[in-house]
Scaffold this motif. Structure first.
Motif, PDB file in Angstrom:
ATOM      1  N   VAL A  24       0.842  -1.192   0.000  1.00  0.00           N
ATOM      2  CA  VAL A  24       0.000   0.000   0.000  1.00  0.00           C
ATOM      3  C   VAL A  24       0.885   1.253   0.000  1.00  0.00           C
ATOM      4  CG1 VAL A  24      -1.771   1.290   1.245  1.00  0.00           C
ATOM      5  CG2 VAL A  24      -1.796  -1.214   1.251  1.00  0.00           C
ATOM      6  N   LYS A  26       1.060   5.512   0.255  1.00  0.00           N
ATOM      7  CA  LYS A  26       0.344   6.683   0.753  1.00  0.00           C
ATOM      8  C   LYS A  26       1.342   7.835   0.872  1.00  0.00           C
ATOM      9  CE  LYS A  26       0.850   5.208   5.584  1.00  0.00           C
ATOM     10  NZ  LYS A  26       0.134   4.881   6.838  1.00  0.00           N
ATOM     11  N   THR A  27       0.844   9.069   0.808  1.00  0.00           N
ATOM     12  CA  THR A  27       1.691  10.267   0.860  1.00  0.00           C
ATOM     13  C   THR A  27       1.217  11.187   1.969  1.00  0.00           C
ATOM     14  OG1 THR A  27       0.326  11.467  -0.721  1.00  0.00           O
ATOM     15  CG2 THR A  27       2.144  10.175  -1.608  1.00  0.00           C
ATOM     16  N   SER A  28       2.103  12.044   2.367  1.00  0.00           N
ATOM     17  CA  SER A  28       1.759  13.018   3.399  1.00  0.00           C
ATOM     18  C   SER A  28       0.789  14.064   2.881  1.00  0.00           C
ATOM     19  CB  SER A  28       3.017  13.698   3.918  1.00  0.00           C
ATOM     20  OG  SER A  28       3.750  14.247   2.844  1.00  0.00           O
ATOM     21  N   THR A  30      -1.281  15.371  -1.054  1.00  0.00           N
ATOM     22  CA  THR A  30      -1.492  15.216  -2.501  1.00  0.00           C
ATOM     23  C   THR A  30      -1.505  16.564  -3.210  1.00  0.00           C
ATOM     24  OG1 THR A  30      -3.897  15.182  -2.156  1.00  0.00           O
ATOM     25  CG2 THR A  30      -2.748  13.048  -2.266  1.00  0.00           C
ATOM     26  N   LEU A  40       6.737   9.682   0.655  1.00  0.00           N
ATOM     27  CA  LEU A  40       5.964   8.542   0.146  1.00  0.00           C
ATOM     28  C   LEU A  40       6.250   7.346   1.052  1.00  0.00           C
ATOM     29  CD1 LEU A  40       4.281   6.959  -2.000  1.00  0.00           C
ATOM     30  CD2 LEU A  40       6.444   6.619  -3.227  1.00  0.00           C
ATOM     31  N   THR A  41       5.179   6.722   1.559  1.00  0.00           N
ATOM     32  CA  THR A  41       5.317   5.571   2.453  1.00  0.00           C
ATOM     33  C   THR A  41       4.766   4.324   1.782  1.00  0.00           C
ATOM     34  OG1 THR A  41       5.091   7.002   4.389  1.00  0.00           O
ATOM     35  CG2 THR A  41       4.774   4.644   4.729  1.00  0.00           C
ATOM     36  N   SER A 111       1.984  -1.593  -5.860  1.00  0.00           N
ATOM     37  CA  SER A 111       1.309  -0.586  -5.043  1.00  0.00           C
ATOM     38  C   SER A 111       0.268   0.143  -5.876  1.00  0.00           C
ATOM     39  CB  SER A 111       2.320   0.390  -4.475  1.00  0.00           C
ATOM     40  OG  SER A 111       2.911   1.155  -5.525  1.00  0.00           O
ATOM     41  N   ASN A 112      -0.563   0.866  -5.230  1.00  0.00           N
ATOM     42  CA  ASN A 112      -1.584   1.684  -5.883  1.00  0.00           C
ATOM     43  C   ASN A 112      -0.976   2.993  -6.376  1.00  0.00           C
ATOM     44  OD1 ASN A 112      -1.434   1.885  -2.898  1.00  0.00           O
ATOM     45  ND2 ASN A 112      -2.549   3.802  -3.280  1.00  0.00           N
ATOM     46  N   ILE A 114      -0.792   7.106  -7.171  1.00  0.00           N
ATOM     47  CA  ILE A 114      -1.300   8.282  -6.455  1.00  0.00           C
ATOM     48  C   ILE A 114      -1.044   9.522  -7.310  1.00  0.00           C
ATOM     49  CG2 ILE A 114      -1.150   9.676  -4.352  1.00  0.00           C
ATOM     50  CD1 ILE A 114      -0.024   7.251  -2.911  1.00  0.00           C
TER      51      ILE A 114
END
Length: 597
Positions: A24, A26-28, A30, A40-41, A111-112, A114
């Motif tokens: 997965v 995710k970012t702090s 967008t 970016l995690t 990963s997805n 973004i």
């Protein structure tokens, strides 16, 4: 039956493990202001020991840092493993665009994607943005912004254009001076105008630090040009640990929970890259009024000079120097023209190599050229030192102008020559000596002597004069046989030693030493003549070939050049002059006659 059940249980467990593998992203944030980095995690659950393939990020992002961590959990005897990567990224896209973080592969898992929207950081720099679609409420806007401005978008070619780069900081920005983004073009010459200005201001309810860098830019060709972009590479610090960042509440985000870049014991350095936008400049060509002259577009041009000494006395054959300064505002030192010196009758000129440098005055570049010109008069009387002028173009008025150093009239005295002296009496006689009417005598005795006033002869006076004459001869012989001493008390070299020094200096092309050695040589060789300068040496030698060689030495000595110096040719002519015997002619006698018989 038991075998079949075991196979089914194993299959179900295996499928569960495969299904449980997830990656997965995710970012702090967008919505990201241009020039700021973000985090970016990647969270991975599974049993694959491979690393994520991060090379897919290189196209649209700059990777500043990569950290990873592992976590193993055991619950009710069941073991699960979680791995995490934190990647510091800087978008390469400009404001107003949207880019996508692509899917990242790890083994058989992806990963997805973004989407990241790049905002215009100018919303921080401009206080009235309520109608701007990218406007953000105070306390949530960009922390850093940069803008570039010019004071003139229609300059002449090579005219100074003042460029101001402004950094706005609301988050503890640090770093060095901005740098020019080199696009491989030579359309501009750029000079810094000194240290930046730092001040504080309130924008959109936020307290900001404003930092201004000033530059002078000189377009090198006419037509439509774009100013080069400036790039600021800086950083800000965040404290390590979640919730420890002092700006977290101020900006209301989770961006500062983890730092980007190189971490320390107490803080992490987070990169910031800010770029200015190019500005269109329409550069005008050299106007026809210039008429092919040296192109010097400036705001002001001055010529001024200083004599050395300040109030010189001009004498034939003696050098006097004059330092001339050409000062132009809004011009680099490389744009300054050479100064031409007009020839003058009776005056030799030897300009030395000019020196040029830049300065800063009231936010403007100032170019200064310094030229020292040596003048040597050839004749006595009134001589006019010609004016010095430089043509330039006034960028304020759009007209050609002329800077002038006016002509100077000088009075040249005759060179140092032997002063007339009274002849020494040959021998005392008993008869009354004849009175010689000289200008000096007439001045002392304006009225002629009468017979009554004439002194009568006295034998004791005659013997006294005779004794004084003999004593004078003895003292003169004693003094002349002693070696001459210089002013500082050191013994001067004799003719042979001076001859060696002349030859040595000539071979080494040391023209200052050659001049000094020639003066000492001539003073020793021509003791009955007064030698103070090279012009006196020329007169004493009395040779056309030697005179030509001395002119070459003078030209080389005072920097005009242009004549070929040949040490061997000089030495050959000098040897002839040294071999020439000197005789005490009427003109060479220390006490020449005042009147011819």
């Amino acid at each position: 039956m038991k075998k079949i059940i075991s196979i089914l249980v194993f299959s179900i467990f295996f499928c569960t493990e495969v299904w449980a593998q997830t990656l997965v992203a995710k970012t702090s944030r967008t919505d990201l202001p241009e020039g700021e980095a973000f985090l970016l995690t990647l969270d991975y659950d599974g049993n694959d020991s491979a690393a994520p393939e991060l090379n897919v990020l290189d196209k649209d992002f700059t990777v500043y840092s990569v950290t990873n961590s592992y976590q193993t959990n055991i619950i009710n005897g069941q073991v699960s493993q979680r791995r995490q990567w934190q990647i510091g990224l800087m978008p390469k896209a400009v404001a107003g665009t949207t880019i996508t973080i692509p899917s990242i592969k790890l083994g058989n898992t992806q990963s997805n994607p973004i989407q990241i929207r790049i905002l215009d950081a100018q919303s921080l720099a401009n206080p009235n943005n309520s109608n701007n679609p990218n406007y953000q409420e105070p306390r949530k806007g960009p922390r850093f912004a940069v803008r570039g401005e010019v004071d003139n978008q229609t300059p002449y070619v090579q005219q100074q254009v003042n460029y101001t780069l402004t950094l706005l900081d609301a988050g503890g920005l640090q770093g060095g001076a901005p740098e020019v983004v080199d696009e491989g073009k030579n359309d501009w010459l750029i000079r810094s105008l000194g240290e930046p200005e730092v001040s504080s201001k309130i924008v959109n309810g936020r307290s900001l630090r404003e930092i201004k860098f000033h530059y002078a830019m000189f377009p090198q060709k006419s037509g439509l040009l774009k100013t080069p972009a400036f790039r600021f590479n800086g950083y800000y610090l965040t404290q390590n640990g979640r919730g420890a960042d002092p700006f977290d509440d101020f900006f209301g985000g989770s961006f500062f929970d983890s730092g980007i870049g190189f971490g320390g014991m107490f803080a992490t350095r987070n990169p910031v890259v800010l770029n200015t936008k190019p500005i269109d400049i329409e550069v005008k060509p050299v106007p026809a009024e210039n008429k092919g002259s040296w192109w010097l577009p400036a705001e002001n041009v001055r010529l001024y000079a200083e004599w050395n000494p300040k109030q010189p006395t001009f004498k034939v054959g003696e050098a006097v120097s004059r330092t001339i300064y050409l000062k132009a505002v809004g011009v680099l030192e490389s744009q300054l023209p050479d100064v031409d010196f007009v020839e003058a009758n009776g005056l030799r000129q030897y300009p030395e190599k000019p020196e040029a440098q830049n300065g800063i005055e009231q936010g403007q570049v100032v170019g200064v050229k310094k030229i020292t010109n040596v003048y040597i008069p050839d004749k006595s009387g009134n001589i006019t030192v010609p004016e010095v002028s430089v043509n330039w173009f006034n960028v304020k008025t759009g007209k050609m102008e002329r800077a002038v150093l006016p002509a100077v009239n000088i009075n040249v005295e005759a060179g140092n020559q032997i002063e007339p002296q009274m002849p020494m009496p040959a021998a005392p006689v008993v008869n009354e000596p004849e009175q010689i009417a000289t200008p000096q005598a007439e001045k002392q005795n304006p009225m002629p002597m009468s017979a009554e006033n004439r002194p009568t002869s006295n034998p004791w006076n005659i013997y006294t004069l005779l004794l004084a004459f003999v004593m004078g001869m003895l003292i003169s012989w004693f003094l002349f046989r002693r070696p001459a001493k210089s002013v500082n008390g050191e013994v001067k070299p004799n003719v042979k030693e001076a001859h060696k020094e002349v030859i040595r200096a000539a071979k080494e092309n040391n023209f200052r030493a050659l001049r000094d050695s020639l003066l000492i040589w001539a003073q020793q060789k021509f003791k009955n003549q007064r030698i103070n300068n090279l012009n006196d040496v020329i007169k004493a030698v009395n040779s056309k070939d030697f005179e030509k060689q001395t002119e070459i030495i003078t030209a080389e000595l005072y920097g005009s050049g242009g004549k070929d110096w040949n040490a061997d040719a000089f030495i050959k002519i000098f040897e002839k002059a040294d071999a020439k015997r000197t005789s005490a002619t009427e003109d060479d006698k220390p006490l020449p006659k005042l009147y011819k018989n």
